[in-house]
Design a protein around this motif. Structure first.
Motif, PDB file in Angstrom:
ATOM      1  N   ALA A  45       0.825  -1.209   0.000  1.00 46.17           N
ATOM      2  CA  ALA A  45       0.000   0.000   0.000  1.00 46.17           C
ATOM      3  C   ALA A  45       0.864   1.265   0.000  1.00 46.17           C
ATOM      4  O   ALA A  45       0.339   2.372  -0.012  1.00 46.17           O
ATOM      5  CB  ALA A  45      -0.943   0.002   1.194  1.00 46.17           C
TER       6      ALA A  45
ATOM      7  N   HIS B 135      -2.377  12.548   8.540  1.00 46.54           N
ATOM      8  CA  HIS B 135      -2.882  11.172   8.549  1.00 46.54           C
ATOM      9  C   HIS B 135      -2.753  10.503   7.183  1.00 46.54           C
ATOM     10  O   HIS B 135      -3.508   9.575   6.889  1.00 46.54           O
ATOM     11  CB  HIS B 135      -4.359  11.146   8.948  1.00 46.54           C
TER      12      HIS B 135
ATOM     13  N   GLU C 278      -3.510   9.367   3.741  1.00 49.95           N
ATOM     14  CA  GLU C 278      -4.687   9.381   2.862  1.00 49.95           C
ATOM     15  C   GLU C 278      -5.958   9.892   3.550  1.00 49.95           C
ATOM     16  O   GLU C 278      -6.970  10.115   2.886  1.00 49.95           O
ATOM     17  CB  GLU C 278      -4.948   7.979   2.291  1.00 49.95           C
ATOM     18  N   TYR C 279      -5.908  10.045   4.892  1.00 51.89           N
ATOM     19  CA  TYR C 279      -7.093  10.498   5.617  1.00 51.89           C
ATOM     20  C   TYR C 279      -7.072  11.982   5.963  1.00 51.89           C
ATOM     21  O   TYR C 279      -7.948  12.462   6.679  1.00 51.89           O
ATOM     22  CB  TYR C 279      -7.277   9.682   6.892  1.00 51.89           C
TER      23      TYR C 279
ATOM     24  N   ALA D 195      -8.067  14.707   2.889  1.00 47.63           N
ATOM     25  CA  ALA D 195      -7.141  14.429   1.788  1.00 47.63           C
ATOM     26  C   ALA D 195      -8.004  13.970   0.628  1.00 47.63           C
ATOM     27  O   ALA D 195      -9.143  13.555   0.819  1.00 47.63           O
ATOM     28  CB  ALA D 195      -6.141  13.359   2.177  1.00 47.63           C
TER      29      ALA D 195
ATOM     30  N   PRO E 227      -9.114  11.397  -2.054  1.00 49.55           N
ATOM     31  CA  PRO E 227      -8.930   9.968  -2.333  1.00 49.55           C
ATOM     32  C   PRO E 227      -8.210   9.818  -3.683  1.00 49.55           C
ATOM     33  O   PRO E 227      -8.669  10.339  -4.686  1.00 49.55           O
ATOM     34  CB  PRO E 227     -10.370   9.438  -2.411  1.00 49.55           C
ATOM     35  N   ILE E 228      -7.067   9.158  -3.668  1.00 45.70           N
ATOM     36  CA  ILE E 228      -6.235   9.062  -4.870  1.00 45.70           C
ATOM     37  C   ILE E 228      -6.077   7.600  -5.266  1.00 45.70           C
ATOM     38  O   ILE E 228      -5.725   6.766  -4.432  1.00 45.70           O
ATOM     39  CB  ILE E 228      -4.855   9.702  -4.622  1.00 45.70           C
ATOM     40  N   GLU E 229      -6.353   7.328  -6.526  1.00 43.94           N
ATOM     41  CA  GLU E 229      -6.298   5.933  -6.961  1.00 43.94           C
ATOM     42  C   GLU E 229      -4.870   5.472  -7.222  1.00 43.94           C
ATOM     43  O   GLU E 229      -4.493   4.380  -6.830  1.00 43.94           O
ATOM     44  CB  GLU E 229      -7.134   5.738  -8.225  1.00 43.94           C
TER      45      GLU E 229
ATOM     46  N   VAL F 227      -1.182   6.205  -6.428  1.00 43.93           N
ATOM     47  CA  VAL F 227      -0.056   6.855  -5.780  1.00 43.93           C
ATOM     48  C   VAL F 227       1.207   6.323  -6.461  1.00 43.93           C
ATOM     49  O   VAL F 227       1.547   5.160  -6.332  1.00 43.93           O
ATOM     50  CB  VAL F 227      -0.036   6.538  -4.271  1.00 43.93           C
TER      51      VAL F 227
END
Lengths: 313, 313
Positions: B87, B202, B204-205, B229, B231-233, B235
């Motif tokens: 991740a 945080h 992605e949060y 943040a 939401p990014i598909e 990275v």
């Protein structure tokens, strides 16, 4: 408008780093109802055993929750024993006694059938689907699930998910369901399974709603929406917080004349509000004593901690 | 108003699940400057070796970043080799070659001394403190650190933290610094260390700002503030995203005539915006090609995905 919720009405034995409680009232439908009832009429479908007394039932009925659909079966009620350690971010199941829940066959009372809103709380997915099929004209159907059904009953679960307008799950469940680390990729895969929208709960970090269908009345384009959570110093017991999030979210939607993007977004904030109260005491203790004014004050606080457009300089 | 930033100007060798890049430009001060320069004048203090050519320096100067304070020493530049797996939420350090950075003694050019804003990017804490002491009249001083200094140089780090107006760290660093799981408890402990406010990133949060001092001009009471943040598909590379968050955050503050709660909050949104661009390509590639209009469009998107009060129904 009233909501019908189907799910567990149970007893929980809980251990946290600080405290232990034996056989307090719980269950997904129970927690959902205790939260949603602040917003709209709630009708519960579930099953309980001989250990579920009139006094236990009164914790629902005296708050206006309809228990006509709670079947009294011979035996003991569903009993979950769980523990939280450290940061309490995950429940460890120590024991699951299904008891009368093991042969639960949900029956929908006649008086429930005109409800426009249906929430399928976490139970075995074929039972969720069977109830869902009895509400062919529901305006909105939402549902939850858990790791156990994702891991071991996926084929059945997918049939239920395909029939939902809104699936409400958490980060771990979204990842398990799709095998994807990235939550946006996971969300896309979930939405290919058929639901019109997906709410992913991030625990202390809030929640994100994803939309794939512009025609879904809650969607504003296909842009996601993120609602905050309240930073909380003392989490007493997280049990039921996810169900109370769902209750606040879906309860608010059902209380509004029409589902619009604004209503959907506001509902996510009310979900967070109810979840934030849920963790302040054991089980539903905090929410049972809650006043509507407290909900509105915390909703205001949620806006205050997340919005730029304030009157302040 | 201009910002002085002190920190690493370096080369990074990076491996992600999909790609490998050798010796691309990086370093905390480098990434910070590439982000903050969209908002205000930025002056860098750092040290580089013989491998840092005029062409490398031009990636800063041609964007108006002042490199007067970048010392050219005999030897090689700081070189970090890292990897991201799965991740990509955590960088694995494979090798750290301090090179000329090992004997870095930051010198503040005369032309920097009138700057009102100082950012102490992640370097050895006694160096941070030494630079901080040369700006006794700074309007606002912010800083970052990392696990290594927290674990092995805590006494020195605490002296630096005590001199900050804003400490900008991530969840893991806040927990390591305080030994507390709960972020609110951790935040309280950090603020007892002396900074006037604390921004916890945080990933992605999003991020949360905490305040302990009502007299701090960025605080609105002592209520925290949460910024989302995006939401990014995909990275591509998270390297430098935290520094670019800090650059957007502090750059926006420095661009405003006065620090108000509204400016502080808006700055957190710009921090998130710059962090969201940072991860779209390797190192600072995406931000180097960025247009101001893209920043404003994404800022608008950040509001859209997090605010209830929109024109939409």
């Amino acid at each position: 408008m009233s909501i019908v919720v189907v799910g567990s009405v149970a007893f929980d034995t809980l251990t946290t780093p600080k405290e232990h409680r034996a056989r307090i009232q719980g269950g997904a439908a129970y927690h959902f109802a205790q939260s949603a009832r602040f917003f709209t009429d709630v009708k519960v479908i579930g099953v309980v055993g001989n250990d579920f007394t009139a006094e236990h039932e009164a914790t629902l009925t005296k708050r206006g929750i309809d228990t006509t659909g709670i079947e009294h079966a011979d035996g003991l009620s569903f009993h979950w024993t769980g523990e939280y350690k450290g940061a309490m971010s995950e429940a460890i199941t120590l024991n699951t006694e299904l008891n009368v829940f093991g042969s639960f066959d949900p029956k929908v009372p006649e008086s429930y059938k005109s409800s426009d809103y249906l929430f399928l709380a976490n139970i075995e997915p074929t039972l969720q689907l069977r109830v869902r099929q009895q509400f062919p004209n529901a305006k909105l159907v939402a549902g939850d699930t858990m790791n156990y059904w994702i891991a071991d009953h996926k084929a059945n679960l997918l049939k239920t998910i395909a029939e939902l307008d809104v699936l409400v799950i958490n980060d771990g469940e979204a990842r398990l369901l799709t095998g994807e680390h990235n939550l946006v990729t996971a969300a896309k895969k979930v939405m290919e399974m058929g639901p019109k929208s997906l709410v992913i709960k991030h625990g202390e970090y809030g929640a994100t709603a994803f939309f794939c269908d512009r025609s879904f009345p809650g969607a504003m384009n296909t842009v996601p929406f993120r609602a905050p959570a309240l930073p909380i110093e003392e989490v007493v017991d997280p049990t039921g917080a996810g169900d109370m999030f769902a209750g606040g979210f879906f309860g608010y939607i059902a209380s509004q004349p029409e589902l619009t993007p604004r209503v959907f977004r506001t509902a996510l904030f009310y979900g967070g509000v109810m979840g934030s109260f849920a963790v302040e005491k054991f089980g539903s203790e905090r929410v049972q004593e809650l006043m509507r004014e407290e909900i509105e004050a915390r909703f205001k606080l949620f806006r205050e901690i997340s919005h730029l457009d304030l009157d302040a300089a």
